[in-house]
Every structure is written in structure tokens, then in C-alpha cells.
Scaffold this active site. Structure first.
Site, short mmCIF file in Angstrom:
data_model
loop_
_atom_site.label_atom_id
_atom_site.label_comp_id
_atom_site.label_asym_id
_atom_site.label_seq_id
_atom_site.Cartn_x
_atom_site.Cartn_y
_atom_site.Cartn_z
N ASP A 1 -18.46 15.28 -18.01
CA ASP A 1 -19.87 15.38 -18.39
C ASP A 1 -20.53 14.07 -17.97
OD1 ASP A 1 -19.31 13.47 -20.34
OD2 ASP A 1 -19.98 14.68 -22.03
N CYS B 1 -15.12 12.53 -20.42
CA CYS B 1 -16.41 12.57 -21.12
C CYS B 1 -16.62 11.18 -21.71
CB CYS B 1 -16.46 13.71 -22.15
SG CYS B 1 -15.35 13.55 -23.57
N THR C 1 -15.80 9.94 -24.72
CA THR C 1 -14.60 9.46 -25.41
C THR C 1 -13.30 10.09 -24.88
OG1 THR C 1 -14.81 11.25 -27.00
CG2 THR C 1 -15.84 9.15 -27.59
N HIS D 1 7.06 13.45 -22.52
CA HIS D 1 7.43 14.15 -23.76
C HIS D 1 6.64 15.42 -24.03
CE1 HIS D 1 9.52 10.51 -25.92
NE2 HIS D 1 9.96 10.73 -24.68
N HIS E 1 12.81 17.78 -25.42
CA HIS E 1 11.36 18.00 -25.50
C HIS E 1 10.97 19.44 -25.17
CE1 HIS E 1 11.04 13.74 -26.10
NE2 HIS E 1 11.75 13.54 -25.00
#
Ligand code: RB5
Length: 149
Positions: free
Chosen positions: A7, A64, A66, A97, A132
Site C-alpha cells: 500500500d 505496508c 507496519t 521453522h 517442523h
């Protein structure tokens, strides 16, 4: 093929990551946005996540402000394991992982050099498998509402 999108808050770091992909001749599809004009991040997250979910792209990169909004949106799409990373350790470990298939980063959290470094680590690091595997299967079972409580 790498799917990439952002964004307005992630536009600058996405541009830096695209320069890196071009330099390394890594094929990508840019799903927008194309400027710092304000847009709604779920649309771009959905475009990238859908391309990865359908198998048209092996991995995705979303940016974006954050990294959090795009990760929440992308993780709603079947088969997506989107991870927000702001440091090299997490970018490596989410591949080893979690077998993350989308890297999410925040343009208001990290600078462009860091975003390129994390993208490079994310694209180069393999899944470790082994113990995993079962945990990834359990995450998929949650997605299918099929995990035994
Ligand atoms: C846009 O202002 C901002 O909310 C968005 O880029 C993102 O950080 C959301 O999680």
C-alpha cells in the site's frame, strides 16, 4: 516467480525490493500499488496472497506501514503463512521453522536497505523440515477446522 505488493505506507520499501529483484534477475509480478497515494491494503494483500495460494507464484512479499495489516489480510487466504519481520533473525527463522510463504514488512518500521536484506534472506533460506513439518500440518489442520483439541 515472486508476487510483490504494497500500500502507500510500503511503497518506498517495495520499490527498493523490486530494484533488488531486477538486479538479481529474479522474476516477479508487481501487484501494485504504484504510488504513495492512499489506498486500502487488503486489496493488495489479497492479490499477492491469491497468486501464492493458486501456485502462480512460489512466494510473496507484502509491504505496508507496519507489515501487520497486510499479514492479517494475507493469512485469511488458504495455504498462506505470512510473517511480519523487522529483523534478519526472524526473516531466516520464519523460513526455516514456519515455511512462511509471504514476507510482510513495514515501511514505517524499517528502512529500504533493511527491507532488501530481509527479502534476500527470506528468498534464499530453505524450510528445515523435520520436526517442523508436523507443526505446519497442524496449522493447515486449523485452516481446515480439523485440528484435534
Ligand atoms: C496505512 O496508513 C496503514 O494503516 C497501513 O499501511 C498498515 O500499516 C496497516 O497495518
Amino acid at each position: 516467480m515472486i508476487a510483490i505488493g504494497c500500500d502507500h505506507g510500503g511503497y518506498e520499501i517495495k520499490t527498493a525490493v523490486i530494484s533488488y529483484l531486477k538486479e538479481k534477475q529474479i522474476e516477479y509480478i508487481d501487484f501494485g500499488t504504484d504510488s504513495t497515494d492512499s489506498v486500502d491494503f487488503p486489496l493488495y494483500a489479497y492479490r499477492v496472497a491469491s497468486a501464492v495460494s493458486r501456485g502462480e507464484c512460489e512466494r510473496g512479499i507484502l509491504c505496508c506501514g507496519t507489515g501487520i495489516g497486510v499479514s492479517i489480510a494475507a493469512n485469511k487466504v488458504k495455504g498462506i503463512r505470512a510473517a511480519v519481520c523487522a529483523d534478519a533473525y526472524c526473516a531466516e527463522m520464519t523460513r526455516r521453522h514456519n515455511d512462511a510463504n509471504i514476507l510482510c514488512m513495514g515501511g514505517r518500521v524499517i528502512d529500504s536497505d533493511t527491507a532488501v536484506k530481509l527479502a534476500e534472506i527470506f528468498l534464499k533460506t530453505p524450510f528445515s523440515g523435520g520436526r517442523h513439518e508436523k507443526r505446519i500440518e497442524m496449522i493447515t489442520a486449523i485452516e481446515n477446522d480439523d485440528l484435534t483439541l
